[in-house]
Design a protein around this motif. Structure first.
Motif, PDB file in Angstrom:
ATOM      1  N   GLU A  72       0.844  -1.209   0.000  1.00 23.04           N
ATOM      2  CA  GLU A  72       0.000   0.000   0.000  1.00 23.04           C
ATOM      3  C   GLU A  72       0.875   1.254   0.000  1.00 23.04           C
ATOM      4  OE1 GLU A  72      -0.562  -2.746   1.652  1.00 23.04           O
ATOM      5  OE2 GLU A  72      -2.550  -3.316   0.898  1.00 23.04           O
ATOM      6  N   ASP A  75       2.405   1.710  -3.390  1.00 28.02           N
ATOM      7  CA  ASP A  75       1.364   2.213  -4.307  1.00 28.02           C
ATOM      8  C   ASP A  75       1.151   3.711  -4.104  1.00 28.02           C
ATOM      9  OD1 ASP A  75      -2.189   2.222  -4.362  1.00 28.02           O
ATOM     10  OD2 ASP A  75      -0.875   2.164  -6.125  1.00 28.02           O
ATOM     11  N   GLU A 129      -6.124 -14.206  -4.016  1.00 30.93           N
ATOM     12  CA  GLU A 129      -6.718 -12.871  -4.185  1.00 30.93           C
ATOM     13  C   GLU A 129      -5.807 -11.778  -3.619  1.00 30.93           C
ATOM     14  OE1 GLU A 129      -8.230 -15.539  -2.824  1.00 30.93           O
ATOM     15  OE2 GLU A 129      -9.572 -16.042  -4.516  1.00 30.93           O
ATOM     16  N   ARG A 130      -5.260 -12.012  -2.415  1.00 25.96           N
ATOM     17  CA  ARG A 130      -4.408 -11.003  -1.768  1.00 25.96           C
ATOM     18  C   ARG A 130      -3.095 -10.859  -2.558  1.00 25.96           C
ATOM     19  NH1 ARG A 130      -3.120  -6.329   0.137  1.00 25.96           N
ATOM     20  NH2 ARG A 130      -1.567  -6.275   1.825  1.00 25.96           N
ATOM     21  N   GLU A 133      -3.706  -8.712  -5.505  1.00 24.48           N
ATOM     22  CA  GLU A 133      -3.867  -7.305  -5.094  1.00 24.48           C
ATOM     23  C   GLU A 133      -2.502  -6.689  -4.806  1.00 24.48           C
ATOM     24  OE1 GLU A 133      -5.565  -6.562  -1.212  1.00 24.48           O
ATOM     25  OE2 GLU A 133      -6.517  -4.712  -1.934  1.00 24.48           O
ATOM     26  N   ARG A 136      -0.645  -6.064  -7.967  1.00 31.32           N
ATOM     27  CA  ARG A 136      -1.251  -4.925  -8.671  1.00 31.32           C
ATOM     28  C   ARG A 136      -0.797  -3.620  -8.025  1.00 31.32           C
ATOM     29  NH1 ARG A 136      -5.138  -1.822  -7.536  1.00 31.32           N
ATOM     30  NH2 ARG A 136      -5.969  -3.122  -5.845  1.00 31.32           N
ATOM     31  N   LEU A 137      -0.805  -3.548  -6.704  1.00 28.17           N
ATOM     32  CA  LEU A 137      -0.383  -2.336  -5.986  1.00 28.17           C
ATOM     33  C   LEU A 137       1.087  -2.024  -6.291  1.00 28.17           C
ATOM     34  CD1 LEU A 137      -2.112  -3.007  -2.551  1.00 28.17           C
ATOM     35  CD2 LEU A 137      -2.652  -1.118  -4.115  1.00 28.17           C
ATOM     36  N   ALA A 176      -9.116 -13.263  -9.917  1.00 26.73           N
ATOM     37  CA  ALA A 176      -8.817 -12.046  -9.137  1.00 26.73           C
ATOM     38  C   ALA A 176      -7.982 -11.056  -9.954  1.00 26.73           C
ATOM     39  CB  ALA A 176      -8.082 -12.409  -7.863  1.00 26.73           C
ATOM     40  N   ARG A 180      -6.492  -6.780 -17.372  1.00 34.13           N
ATOM     41  CA  ARG A 180      -5.538  -5.698 -17.213  1.00 34.13           C
ATOM     42  C   ARG A 180      -4.620  -5.601 -18.435  1.00 34.13           C
ATOM     43  NH1 ARG A 180      -2.047  -6.183 -12.355  1.00 34.13           N
ATOM     44  NH2 ARG A 180      -1.859  -3.925 -12.630  1.00 34.13           N
TER      45      ARG A 180
END
Ligand SMILES: Nc1nc2c(CCNCC3CCCCC3)c3[nH]c(NCCc4ccccc4)nc3cc2c(=O)[nH]1
Ligand SMILES: [Zn+2]
Length: 373
Positions: A72, A75, A129-130, A133, A136-137, A176, A180
Motif C-alpha cells: 500500500e 502504491d 486474491e491477496r 492485489e 497490482r499495488l 482475481a 488488465r
C-alpha cells in the motif's frame, strides 16, 4: 514499445528458441536471465548499472515488500518502478514460495497461507486474491499465480495433492487478476518430477489460459540431473507460442541446459549473492577471490570480459577489497557476475539465431573443462 503484452518467437535450434516479449515498459529479449531485486534493490547495484549489464527485466519480491514497506505504501508513492527508479519491466513472484522458505509459524489451508513475519513476528495471510492485489499495488508488469511449491523429496500423493491445490489457486488467481491490458499473468506448472502429473498441471493451466507459463517446483533440492530429466519433457507440455519461465535457476551450466531444453526466461539470486560471497563466474568456471593465490595476481578476473571490474582492476585488488570487506568489493563482483550472465544469454541468443547452438554449448563446456582460473 506496445500498449499490450505479446510474445514473438524468433529463431529455433533444436529445442532452444529465441524471441521477444513486448510490454508497455519495453522489450525483453529471450532467452532472458532476470536479476533479482529482493527489497526493491538489486543489492550493491544502481538501477542504471543493472541496465548496463544488459538486463531487460528484473524481479521484485512480493513477500518482502508486503512486509516492509508494504504494498500500500509503495502504491501511494507511485508504484515499484518509481520507488526503485527502474522504468523497464518488472516481474514479481506471488510470495508463496518465499513464505514457505522464509516465514515462521506457517499454516496452509485451501484458502491460502497464514504466517509470521521473519522481520517483526506480525501475522499475515496470503491468498490468491491477496497476492494479485499486492502485485497490482506494486505495479509489476508480469504477475505470477499464487501457488504452492512442495519441498522435495515428497511422495507422489503429496505432490499430486499439492499440484491440484495450486491449480485451484491458479483459477482463483486468474479470476482475481481480472482484465488488465498491458499486464501479464503467468501460470505455474507443478507436479514434481512426475511426467503425468506435470501433464495434468499443464492441461489445467491451458484450460484457464495465461500470457506465459512457468515451470515451478524445481531447483528445490532434486539436483541437476533430475531437474534436466524433468526439463526433457515439461517445457513441451506448455504452449509453444507463449514464454516458458523456469523459476529459481540457476548456476551458469543450469541456465545453459535449461535453454537447450526450451526455456525462455530464468531468475536466480545466485549471481548477485555469489558476488557478495566472493564466488566469481568466469568462462573457465567459478573462482573464489578470497583464496590467497590471487593476492599478487595482476590479471583481470576474465580477460575477455568487458565489465568495469575486468576492465579496471586486478585479481590482487579484488582479493584485497574482498578480504578487507570493502563495499566496492560487492559492487564490482556483483556487476561482474550479472554482466557474465547477460553475456551468456547474448551468446546463446546469437548462437540459436545462427543455428549453431550445439557448437556454442560444446565450447561453453570445453572452456570450463580446460580450467586455468
Ligand atoms: N512461485 C514460485 N516460485 C518459485 C521459486 C522462486 C523464484 N524466484 C523468485 C524470487 C523473487 C524475488 C526474491 C528472490 C526470489 C523457486 N526458486 C527455486 N529455486 C531457487 C533455489 C535457490 C538457488 C540459489 C539460491 C537459493 C535458492 N525453485 C522455485 C520454485 C518456485 C515455484 O514453484 N513457485
Ligand atoms: Zn567482468
Amino acid at each position: 514499445m506496445s500498449d499490450r503484452f505479446s510474445f514473438a518467437l524468433g529463431a529455433t535450434d533444436g529445442k532452444a528458441r529465441t524471441g521477444v516479449i513486448s510490454t508497455p515498459r519495453g522489450e525483453i529479449r529471450t532467452p532472458a536471465f532476470m536479476p533479482v531485486g529482493t527489497a526493491a534493490t538489486v543489492k550493491a547495484m544502481l538501477p542504471e548499472s543493472v541496465r548496463a549489464t544488459g538486463a531487460d527485466i528484473l524481479l521484485g519480491n512480493t513477500y518482502h515488500l508486503m512486509l516492509r514497506p508494504t504494498a500500500e505504501r509503495i502504491d501511494r508513492l507511485g508504484g515499484l518502478h518509481r520507488f526503485m527508479n527502474w522504468d523497464r519491466p518488472i516481474l514479481t513472484d506471488s510470495g508463496g514460495f518465499q513464505v514457505m522458505s522464509l516465514a515462521g509459524l506457517r499454516k496452509l489451508t485451501e484458502r491460502g497461507v497464514t504466517f509470521k513475519s521473519h522481520i517483526d513476528g506480525s501475522r499475515h495471510e496470503l491468498t490468491p486474491e491477496r497476492s494479485m492485489e499486492i502485485q497490482r499495488l506494486l505495479g509489476s508488469d508480469i504477475v505470477m499465480c499464487f501457488d504452492e511449491c512442495p519441498a522435495l523429496p515428497a511422495d507422489r500423493t503429496r505432490i499430486a495433492e499439492s499440484m491440484r491445490l495450486s491449480m485451484r489457486w491458479a483459477e482463483r488467481s486468474r479470476e482475481a487478476f481480472g482484465d488488465r491490458p498491458g499486464h501479464a499473468l503467468f501460470g505455474i506448472q507443478q507436479g514434481g518430477l512426475e511426467e503425468d502429473l506435470r501433464a495434468e498441471s499443464a492441461a489445467a493451466l491451458r484450460g484457464i489460459g495465461f500470457d506465459g507459463y512457468a515451470v515451478g517446483g524445481l531447483a528445490v533440492g532434486e539436483g541437476q540431473a533430475a531437474m534436466f530429466g524433468c526439463l526433457d519433457f515439461a517445457p513441451a507440455q506448455l504452449p509453444e507460442d507463449k514464454p516458458r519461465y523456469l523459476m529459481g535457476v540457476g548456476k551458469p551450466d543450469d541456465i545453459v541446459g535449461a535453454v537447450a531444453r526450451g526455456i525462455d526466461m530464468m531468475d536466480c539470486v545466485l549471481p548477485s549473492r555469489s558476488g557478495r560471497t566472493g564466488q566469481v563466474f568466469t568462462r573457465h568456471g567459478v573462482l573464489n577471490i578470497k583464496n590467497a593465490r590471487h593476492q599478487d595476481d595482476p590479471r583481470p578476473l576474465d580477460e575477455k570480459c568487458g565489465c568495469p571490474a575486468c576492465r579496471n582492476y586486478s585479481r590482487a585488488y579484488l582479493h584485497h577489497v574482498f578480504r578487507s570487506q570493502e563495499i566496492i568489493s560487492s559492487m564490482l563482483l556483483t556487476w561482474h557476475n550479472l554482466y557474465y550472465c547477460q553475456e551468456l544469454m547474448q551468446g546463446m541468443r546469437d548462437a540459436i539465431a545462427a543455428e549453431s547452438f550445439a557448437a556454442w554449448q560444446a565450447a561453453f563446456h570445453a572452456a570450463r573443462a580446460e580450467g586455468d582460473i
